[in-house]
Write a protein that holds these residues in place. Structure first.
Motif, PDB file in Angstrom:
ATOM      1  N   VAL A   1      45.926  32.480  32.885  1.00 57.66           N
ATOM      2  CA  VAL A   1      45.863  33.875  33.309  1.00 57.66           C
ATOM      3  C   VAL A   1      45.548  33.893  34.800  1.00 57.66           C
ATOM      4  N   ARG A   2      46.320  34.603  35.572  1.00 62.53           N
ATOM      5  CA  ARG A   2      46.133  34.668  37.027  1.00 62.53           C
ATOM      6  C   ARG A   2      45.187  35.827  37.332  1.00 62.53           C
ATOM      7  N   ILE A   3      44.030  35.476  37.914  1.00 59.89           N
ATOM      8  CA  ILE A   3      42.979  36.467  38.153  1.00 59.89           C
ATOM      9  C   ILE A   3      42.676  36.528  39.640  1.00 59.89           C
ATOM     10  N   LEU A   4      42.731  37.757  40.196  1.00 56.44           N
ATOM     11  CA  LEU A   4      42.270  38.005  41.574  1.00 56.44           C
ATOM     12  C   LEU A   4      40.856  38.579  41.474  1.00 56.44           C
ATOM     13  N   TYR A   5      39.880  37.861  42.128  1.00 55.68           N
ATOM     14  CA  TYR A   5      38.474  38.254  41.994  1.00 55.68           C
ATOM     15  C   TYR A   5      37.945  38.665  43.360  1.00 55.68           C
ATOM     16  N   LEU A   6      37.619  39.970  43.515  1.00 56.64           N
ATOM     17  CA  LEU A   6      37.051  40.494  44.763  1.00 56.64           C
ATOM     18  C   LEU A   6      35.524  40.391  44.650  1.00 56.64           C
TER      19      LEU A   6
ATOM     20  N   VAL B   1      31.277  33.870  41.591  1.00 55.72           N
ATOM     21  CA  VAL B   1      32.652  33.440  41.308  1.00 55.72           C
ATOM     22  C   VAL B   1      32.636  32.217  40.399  1.00 55.72           C
ATOM     23  N   GLU B   2      31.749  31.255  40.735  1.00 58.92           N
ATOM     24  CA  GLU B   2      31.696  30.041  39.928  1.00 58.92           C
ATOM     25  C   GLU B   2      31.167  30.323  38.526  1.00 58.92           C
ATOM     26  N   LEU B   3      30.175  31.225  38.446  1.00 56.12           N
ATOM     27  CA  LEU B   3      29.664  31.585  37.129  1.00 56.12           C
ATOM     28  C   LEU B   3      30.761  32.189  36.238  1.00 56.12           C
ATOM     29  N   VAL B   4      31.568  33.060  36.848  1.00 51.21           N
ATOM     30  CA  VAL B   4      32.667  33.694  36.086  1.00 51.21           C
ATOM     31  C   VAL B   4      33.666  32.638  35.630  1.00 51.21           C
ATOM     32  N   ARG B   5      33.998  31.698  36.549  1.00 53.95           N
ATOM     33  CA  ARG B   5      34.935  30.631  36.179  1.00 53.95           C
ATOM     34  C   ARG B   5      34.398  29.817  35.005  1.00 53.95           C
TER      35      ARG B   5
ATOM     36  N   ASP C   1      34.258  28.283  29.306  1.00 52.51           N
ATOM     37  CA  ASP C   1      33.493  28.074  28.079  1.00 52.51           C
ATOM     38  C   ASP C   1      34.094  28.849  26.908  1.00 52.51           C
ATOM     39  N   GLU C   2      34.638  29.958  27.197  1.00 52.59           N
ATOM     40  CA  GLU C   2      35.229  30.803  26.151  1.00 52.59           C
ATOM     41  C   GLU C   2      36.660  30.391  25.815  1.00 52.59           C
ATOM     42  N   GLY C   3      37.156  29.331  26.458  1.00 56.14           N
ATOM     43  CA  GLY C   3      38.493  28.830  26.151  1.00 56.14           C
ATOM     44  C   GLY C   3      39.622  29.645  26.753  1.00 56.14           C
ATOM     45  N   LEU C   4      39.304  30.442  27.785  1.00 55.19           N
ATOM     46  CA  LEU C   4      40.337  31.242  28.424  1.00 55.19           C
ATOM     47  C   LEU C   4      40.868  30.481  29.630  1.00 55.19           C
ATOM     48  N   ALA C   5      42.079  29.933  29.505  1.00 55.04           N
ATOM     49  CA  ALA C   5      42.683  29.201  30.627  1.00 55.04           C
ATOM     50  C   ALA C   5      43.043  30.199  31.704  1.00 55.04           C
ATOM     51  N   CYS C   6      42.477  30.032  32.882  1.00 53.07           N
ATOM     52  CA  CYS C   6      42.719  31.009  33.937  1.00 53.07           C
ATOM     53  C   CYS C   6      42.689  30.343  35.301  1.00 53.07           C
TER      54      CYS C   6
ATOM     55  N   LYS D   1      27.085  41.686  35.126  1.00 57.71           N
ATOM     56  CA  LYS D   1      26.986  40.244  35.401  1.00 57.71           C
ATOM     57  C   LYS D   1      25.981  39.567  34.483  1.00 57.71           C
ATOM     58  N   GLN D   2      24.965  40.310  34.068  1.00 55.46           N
ATOM     59  CA  GLN D   2      23.993  39.707  33.175  1.00 55.46           C
ATOM     60  C   GLN D   2      24.509  39.620  31.735  1.00 55.46           C
ATOM     61  N   ARG D   3      25.690  40.130  31.501  1.00 56.92           N
ATOM     62  CA  ARG D   3      26.288  40.067  30.161  1.00 56.92           C
ATOM     63  C   ARG D   3      27.733  39.562  30.265  1.00 56.92           C
ATOM     64  N   LEU D   4      27.913  38.424  30.946  1.00 55.53           N
ATOM     65  CA  LEU D   4      29.255  37.872  31.165  1.00 55.53           C
ATOM     66  C   LEU D   4      29.950  37.438  29.876  1.00 55.53           C
ATOM     67  N   SER D   5      29.182  37.374  28.777  1.00 52.88           N
ATOM     68  CA  SER D   5      29.824  37.017  27.514  1.00 52.88           C
ATOM     69  C   SER D   5      30.872  38.070  27.103  1.00 52.88           C
ATOM     70  N   ARG D   6      30.778  39.261  27.659  1.00 52.08           N
ATOM     71  CA  ARG D   6      31.755  40.316  27.352  1.00 52.08           C
ATOM     72  C   ARG D   6      33.017  40.198  28.191  1.00 52.08           C
ATOM     73  N   LEU D   7      32.991  39.355  29.227  1.00 52.61           N
ATOM     74  CA  LEU D   7      34.103  39.325  30.165  1.00 52.61           C
ATOM     75  C   LEU D   7      35.383  38.785  29.517  1.00 52.61           C
ATOM     76  N   GLY D   8      35.227  37.639  28.790  1.00 56.59           N
ATOM     77  CA  GLY D   8      36.414  37.054  28.152  1.00 56.59           C
ATOM     78  C   GLY D   8      37.103  38.020  27.205  1.00 56.59           C
ATOM     79  N   PRO D   9      36.350  38.611  26.242  1.00 59.71           N
ATOM     80  CA  PRO D   9      36.977  39.599  25.356  1.00 59.71           C
ATOM     81  C   PRO D   9      37.562  40.789  26.106  1.00 59.71           C
ATOM     82  N   ALA D  10      36.851  41.215  27.186  1.00 56.06           N
ATOM     83  CA  ALA D  10      37.362  42.353  27.961  1.00 56.06           C
ATOM     84  C   ALA D  10      38.701  42.015  28.612  1.00 56.06           C
ATOM     85  N   ILE D  11      38.818  40.766  29.148  1.00 54.16           N
ATOM     86  CA  ILE D  11      40.085  40.352  29.769  1.00 54.16           C
ATOM     87  C   ILE D  11      41.185  40.260  28.729  1.00 54.16           C
TER      88      ILE D  11
END
Length: 416
Positions: A14-19, A26-30, A35-40, A116-126
């Protein structure tokens, strides 16, 4: 502006542009996404200029953006993204975002927001955003296809409408022309009806007006012959005989002309007609001539079809009468037969008489056309003209096959 590496375009990532201005985030998000198995493939940018350049030069599947940035805010980035790539999901990833601010961002076009304190929601949100984007893409494609189909239908309807308009105009012209033609035919038919009525009335009047003087002439000639018989010599008596015969011939001519005119002016009455009966009627009317000549008249089985019995009987009477009249030295042998053709029946009347020169085969059907002198074969020259008129009134045609001295065969057709 920092150098931006182009995204790695692979089907599995998945191609992601991160502002984001904080490299640690940025590294935490990566890491979280891995960890969630989302190839990006995450491409970070910090400034407004880098953000716009990335949007202009590369294609992305998802845009992530911090809400608070040093040089500009996330809402400005959202407005820019919606103008340039409105179909790409835009997710805020912020350290602190109140409920009111989150609702406002969704109203302005953001796809989702994740703290940011709940990044576990990011993968499902994407994943959810990508699925919704895919659905929107499919829906848009379907809508575009429907739109194209509607435009095609509208174009077809437009063309068909033009064709129908042209066809309707042509039909209107044809209907108008047909009405005019029908009115013209009606006028002609009415004129013909009046003309036929006038002609029939004239024929009756002429017949009466001509025959009355003939009757008077004949009466006085006979009276002259009776009263002055003793004073007349043989030559005078001969002259009186010629006069009487002339009167009789004139009366016969008037009668034949009247019959000829009636064939055309009287309506034809088509009823189921037994042609054998028509032949029998003709032979009965010719009984005296048949007995005097010793003629033999035979016929094959003849059909029953729609025709005018009176006119068909007259047709056979004239043809059989001609065969008896022009018999020569042989006893008349007359045979009638019928053959089926594509449109009806072909009838023939064959005799063993004196025959006709083929060069006169057409001329004999005209009025007053005679091939022999009156003292040889009596008649007015109207009989075959009457035959032709009767056949044509039935929609057929008549002709003769003959050789001089070898008899004649008169043929005629009567269509079904």
């Amino acid at each position: 502006m920092k150098n931006i590496s182009p995204p790695i375009a692979t089907k599995s990532s998945v191609r992601i542009l991160y502002l984001e201005d904080d490299r640690n985030d940025v590294e935490l998000v990566r890491a979280k996404l891995e960890d969630e198995g989302l190839a990006c493939n995450v491409i970070p940018v910090e400034t407004q200029a880098d953000f716009i350049a990335a949007l202009n030069n590369y294609g992305f599947d998802v845009i992530l953006a911090d809400y608070k940035l040093p040089s500009f805010d996330g809402l400005t980035a959202l407005n820019i993204a919606r103008q340039k790539v409105p179909e790409v999901p835009f997710i805020f990833v912020s350290g602190s975002m109140g409920e009111e601010l989150a609702i406002d961002s969704l109203k302005r076009g953001a796809t989702d927001y994740v703290l940011k304190q709940r990044l576990s929601r990011l993968g499902p949100a994407i994943r959810r955003a990508l699925e919704e984007a895919e659905e929107r893409l499919e829906r848009r494609k379907a809508e575009e296809e429907v739109k194209r189909y509607q435009e095609h239908l509208e174009e077809m309807v437009k063309e068909r409408t033009i064709q129908l308009k042209i066809t309707n105009e042509q039909l209107e012209r044809e209907i108008t022309e047909r009405k005019e033609a029908e009115e013209g035919l009606k006028r002609i038919s009415d004129e013909l009806s009046r003309s036929n009525a006038d002609l029939q009335q004239f024929a009756y009047a002429a017949s009466h007006d001509l025959q009355e003087p003939l009757r008077v002439i004949e009466g006085f000639i006979k009276l002259l012959a009776r009263r002055y018989d003793e004073k007349l010599d043989a030559k005078a008596r001969e002259f009186i005989g010629f006069a009487v015969e002339g009167v009789k011939g004139m009366r016969t001519l008037i009668k034949d002309l009247l019959d000829y005119s009636r064939i055309g002016t009287r309506g034809i009455k088509l009823t189921p007609t037994d042609f054998s009966e028509a032949v029998d009627r003709a032979v009965f009317n010719l009984k005296a001539a048949v007995e005097e000549s010793g003629a033999t008249i035979t016929h094959d089985p003849l059909p029953t079809m729609r025709a005018d019995l009176i006119q068909v009987s007259r047709l056979f009477q004239n043809l059989i009468g001609n065969a008896i009249k022009f018999r020569g030295e042989k006893t008349p042998d007359i045979h009638i037969r019928a053959e089926r053709n594509d449109n009806g029946w072909t009838f023939s009347v064959r005799d063993n008489g004196i025959g006709i020169d083929p060069e006169n085969a057409e001329r004999i059907f005209a009025v007053f056309q005679r091939l022999h002198a009156k003292d040889e074969y009596p008649g007015t020259g109207i009989g075959l003209a009457i035959c032709k008129r009767i056949v044509e009134r039935h929609g057929g045609k008549i002709w003769v096959k003959s050789e001089k001295g070898k008899g004649s065969t008169f043929c005629f057709t009567i269509p079904d």
